[in-house]
Design a protein around this motif. Structure first.
Motif, PDB file in Angstrom:
ATOM      1  N   GLN A 125       0.841  -1.196   0.000  1.00 44.16           N
ATOM      2  CA  GLN A 125       0.000   0.000   0.000  1.00 44.16           C
ATOM      3  C   GLN A 125       0.880   1.252   0.000  1.00 44.16           C
ATOM      4  O   GLN A 125       1.743   1.411   0.856  1.00 44.16           O
ATOM      5  CB  GLN A 125      -0.891   0.018   1.235  1.00 44.16           C
ATOM      6  N   SER A 128      -0.730   6.574  -4.809  1.00 49.59           N
ATOM      7  CA  SER A 128      -0.681   6.434  -6.253  1.00 49.59           C
ATOM      8  C   SER A 128       0.106   7.584  -6.869  1.00 49.59           C
ATOM      9  O   SER A 128       0.227   8.660  -6.284  1.00 49.59           O
ATOM     10  CB  SER A 128      -2.093   6.426  -6.819  1.00 49.59           C
ATOM     11  N   THR A 142      -3.051   3.001  -3.023  1.00 48.24           N
ATOM     12  CA  THR A 142      -3.256   1.909  -3.954  1.00 48.24           C
ATOM     13  C   THR A 142      -2.128   0.905  -3.793  1.00 48.24           C
ATOM     14  O   THR A 142      -1.137   1.190  -3.122  1.00 48.24           O
ATOM     15  CB  THR A 142      -3.304   2.427  -5.403  1.00 48.24           C
ATOM     16  N   LYS A 143      -2.260  -0.242  -4.392  1.00 47.35           N
ATOM     17  CA  LYS A 143      -1.170  -1.220  -4.376  1.00 47.35           C
ATOM     18  C   LYS A 143      -0.179  -0.839  -5.456  1.00 47.35           C
ATOM     19  O   LYS A 143      -0.556  -0.628  -6.602  1.00 47.35           O
ATOM     20  CB  LYS A 143      -1.711  -2.619  -4.660  1.00 47.35           C
ATOM     21  N   ARG A 144       1.102  -0.725  -5.082  1.00 45.81           N
ATOM     22  CA  ARG A 144       2.132  -0.472  -6.072  1.00 45.81           C
ATOM     23  C   ARG A 144       3.432  -1.111  -5.645  1.00 45.81           C
ATOM     24  O   ARG A 144       3.554  -1.604  -4.537  1.00 45.81           O
ATOM     25  CB  ARG A 144       2.298   1.011  -6.362  1.00 45.81           C
TER      26      ARG A 144
END
Length: 153
Positions: A125, A128, A142-144
């Protein structure tokens, strides 16, 4: 003659693909995890390291030695600090003074952390790169990709 030539070529390429000289240096998080937490590690050529994990109200620092195994895994072994050497502010702000040993996977100038279950963490997490709306608005979690990137000082 061909076998010896083949062995020499293999040795030369294996040393060029992963020379341990490439791993030494200063690494920092590519993005703040959960919007707050940043990790910094300095890997010295004498196999010692300096570690700092800081964020919202957390600040952990440590020193120790590290090992590199054949799978390009870096194991950080922390030295235990004596409580007498710390100031009152450091004791109150750092929480648990004992930092657990950590393990990272080295790949292409990046260090990827290992999860407690033993697998490499590649996504987490973080905020973004894009705004919530087309040109305005705040960024969102967001997932990155999350890793420690080698930096120049």
């Amino acid at each position: 003659m061909k076998k010896s030539l083949l062995i020499i070529i293999i040795i030369i390429f294996s040393n060029n693909l992963f020379g341990q000289e490439k791993i030494f240096g200063y690494y920092t998080s590519n993005v703040a995890e959960l919007g707050f937490f940043v990790t910094k590690i300095r890997l010295n050529k004498n196999y010692t390291f300096e570690y700092e994990f800081s964020g919202d109200l957390i600040n952990q620092t440590g020193k120790g030695t590290f090992e590199i195994n054949n799978s390009n895994e870096v194991l950080l072994k922390f030295e235990n600090e004596k409580e007498e050497d710390k100031t009152v502010a450091e004791i109150l702000s750092s929480g648990n003074s004992k930092i657990e040993n950590k393990k990272y996977k080295y790949k292409n100038g990046k260090l990827f952390a290992f999860h407690l279950d033993g697998y490499v963490v590649k996504r987490g997490q973080a905020y973004s790169r894009h705004k919530k709306f087309l040109f305005w608005g705040e960024r969102y979690l967001t997932k990155r990709r999350i890793y420690l990137k080698k930096r120049t000082e």
